[in-house]
Design a protein around this motif. Structure first.
Motif, PDB file in Angstrom:
ATOM      1  N   VAL A  38     128.688 -88.331   0.302  1.00 19.17           N
ATOM      2  CA  VAL A  38     128.261 -86.958   0.757  1.00 19.17           C
ATOM      3  C   VAL A  38     128.183 -87.317   2.458  1.00 19.17           C
ATOM      4  CG1 VAL A  38     127.350 -86.458  -1.420  1.00 19.17           C
ATOM      5  CG2 VAL A  38     125.847 -87.509   0.504  1.00 19.17           C
ATOM      6  N   SER A  39     127.897 -88.336   2.934  1.00 21.04           N
ATOM      7  CA  SER A  39     127.777 -88.036   4.523  1.00 21.04           C
ATOM      8  C   SER A  39     129.057 -88.223   5.167  1.00 21.04           C
ATOM      9  CB  SER A  39     127.095 -89.765   4.980  1.00 21.04           C
ATOM     10  OG  SER A  39     127.913 -90.724   4.636  1.00 21.04           O
ATOM     11  N   ASN A  48     122.300 -75.034  -7.465  1.00 12.72           N
ATOM     12  CA  ASN A  48     121.673 -76.252  -7.901  1.00 12.72           C
ATOM     13  C   ASN A  48     121.371 -75.941  -9.271  1.00 12.72           C
ATOM     14  OD1 ASN A  48     121.915 -77.997  -5.801  1.00 12.72           O
ATOM     15  ND2 ASN A  48     119.858 -77.514  -5.128  1.00 12.72           N
ATOM     16  N   ILE A  49     120.649 -74.805  -9.549  1.00 16.29           N
ATOM     17  CA  ILE A  49     120.434 -74.214 -10.957  1.00 16.29           C
ATOM     18  C   ILE A  49     121.652 -74.402 -11.897  1.00 16.29           C
ATOM     19  CG2 ILE A  49     119.572 -72.493 -12.364  1.00 16.29           C
ATOM     20  CD1 ILE A  49     117.531 -74.188 -10.663  1.00 16.29           C
ATOM     21  N   ARG A  50     122.737 -73.511 -11.285  1.00 13.25           N
ATOM     22  CA  ARG A  50     123.882 -73.650 -12.022  1.00 13.25           C
ATOM     23  C   ARG A  50     124.502 -74.980 -12.484  1.00 13.25           C
ATOM     24  NH1 ARG A  50     124.949 -69.364  -8.641  1.00 13.25           N
ATOM     25  NH2 ARG A  50     126.152 -70.602  -7.118  1.00 13.25           N
ATOM     26  N   SER A  51     124.572 -75.922 -11.686  1.00 14.68           N
ATOM     27  CA  SER A  51     124.819 -77.244 -11.889  1.00 14.68           C
ATOM     28  C   SER A  51     123.957 -77.868 -12.907  1.00 14.68           C
ATOM     29  CB  SER A  51     125.022 -78.172 -10.513  1.00 14.68           C
ATOM     30  OG  SER A  51     125.217 -79.552 -10.744  1.00 14.68           O
ATOM     31  N   GLY A  82     120.173 -82.299   0.411  1.00 13.78           N
ATOM     32  CA  GLY A  82     119.167 -82.921  -0.215  1.00 13.78           C
ATOM     33  C   GLY A  82     119.282 -84.568  -0.299  1.00 13.78           C
ATOM     34  N   ILE A  83     120.279 -85.025  -0.696  1.00  6.59           N
ATOM     35  CA  ILE A  83     120.558 -86.373  -0.643  1.00  6.59           C
ATOM     36  C   ILE A  83     120.487 -87.055   0.781  1.00  6.59           C
ATOM     37  CG2 ILE A  83     122.423 -87.879  -1.230  1.00  6.59           C
ATOM     38  CD1 ILE A  83     123.190 -86.250  -3.763  1.00  6.59           C
ATOM     39  N   LEU A  84     121.313 -86.325   1.583  1.00  5.32           N
ATOM     40  CA  LEU A  84     121.176 -86.885   3.134  1.00  5.32           C
ATOM     41  C   LEU A  84     119.837 -86.790   3.536  1.00  5.32           C
ATOM     42  CD1 LEU A  84     124.470 -84.945   4.149  1.00  5.32           C
ATOM     43  CD2 LEU A  84     124.212 -87.443   3.840  1.00  5.32           C
ATOM     44  N   GLU A  85     118.769 -85.777   3.232  1.00  5.23           N
ATOM     45  CA  GLU A  85     117.658 -85.769   3.965  1.00  5.23           C
ATOM     46  C   GLU A  85     116.693 -86.909   3.286  1.00  5.23           C
ATOM     47  OE1 GLU A  85     116.889 -81.685   3.128  1.00  5.23           O
ATOM     48  OE2 GLU A  85     118.396 -80.780   4.668  1.00  5.23           O
ATOM     49  N   LYS A 103     131.386 -78.138   3.919  1.00  2.00           N
ATOM     50  CA  LYS A 103     131.593 -78.451   2.665  1.00  2.00           C
ATOM     51  C   LYS A 103     130.212 -79.146   1.761  1.00  2.00           C
ATOM     52  CE  LYS A 103     136.513 -78.722   2.662  1.00  2.00           C
ATOM     53  NZ  LYS A 103     137.515 -79.426   1.999  1.00  2.00           N
ATOM     54  N   GLN A 104     129.190 -79.099   2.542  1.00  3.01           N
ATOM     55  CA  GLN A 104     127.998 -79.624   1.895  1.00  3.01           C
ATOM     56  C   GLN A 104     127.344 -78.634   1.226  1.00  3.01           C
ATOM     57  OE1 GLN A 104     125.549 -81.555   5.189  1.00  3.01           O
ATOM     58  NE2 GLN A 104     127.140 -82.836   5.583  1.00  3.01           N
ATOM     59  N   THR A 105     126.562 -78.910   0.163  1.00  5.38           N
ATOM     60  CA  THR A 105     125.879 -78.057  -0.870  1.00  5.38           C
ATOM     61  C   THR A 105     124.410 -78.324  -0.422  1.00  5.38           C
ATOM     62  OG1 THR A 105     126.043 -79.729  -2.708  1.00  5.38           O
ATOM     63  CG2 THR A 105     127.711 -78.006  -2.499  1.00  5.38           C
TER      64      THR A 105
END
Length: 174
Positions: free
Chosen positions: A135-136, A86-89, A149-152, A142-144
């Motif tokens: 993303v779902s 996440n930090i790299r992104s 986090g988006i799914l949760e 393949k999930q990051t």
């Protein structure tokens, strides 16, 4: 003038952090659009909300920065900032928004904000719905951390505000 705190906030998390940091330091805080003249500032501490791969108001603020003014950039978003991916992104996103002269001297920090789907604009709700659907469909392998986090958090109100997370930034500006 010494240091000033500016923020770019759509739904309030970056503003909350900026105002809390202002109380800790005594530095004045304002929205990036309210403060046009930065010529007298020695340092700008910028709190910006992450939205669709960008930091709200950062490009405009960095462009207005005088050559000798230092900049501390604090991103505020939903992504887990303890995850290196996440930090790299986030850093790639910030890098695309600031001129080389600012990037080379900037100090970066990353904080978690929050989201309340009931407060999102229709446009942002639609964007998040599309992103969630996309993303779902990803297989688990393949999930990051960001997509998990988006799914949760999809459709919920979550708040990760933590004033204690401001302490490393306070140390950096002292």
């Amino acid at each position: 003038m010494g240091s000033v705190i500016l923020y770019g906030s759509q739904y309030g998390s970056a503003r909350r952090y900026a105002e809390a940091f202002s109380r800790m330091t005594g530095f004045p805080a304002a929205s990036f659009g309210e403060r046009a003249d930065l010529s007298a500032c020695e340092r700008v501490i910028y709190f910006g909300g992450l939205y669709a791969g960008g930091v709200k108001g950062l490009r405009q603020t960095a462009a207005a920065l005088p050559p000798d003014t230092a900049m501390v950039i604090v991103t505020v978003g939903l992504a887990d900032v303890s995850d290196p991916e996440n930090i790299r992104s986030i850093r790639r996103s910030v890098r695309r928004q600031v001129p080389e002269r600012v990037w080379d001297r900037a100090i970066l920090f990353h904080l978690r904000g929050g989201i309340d789907y009931s407060r999102l604009s229709l446009r942002h709700r639609a964007m998040m719905a599309l992103l969630y659907r996309q993303v779902s469909r990803l297989p688990a392998e393949k999930q990051t951390a960001e997509t998990r986090g988006i799914l949760e958090t999809y459709g919920k109100a979550v708040d990760f505000f933590d004033s204690g997370a401001l302490l490393p930034i306070l140390e950096a500006v002292r």
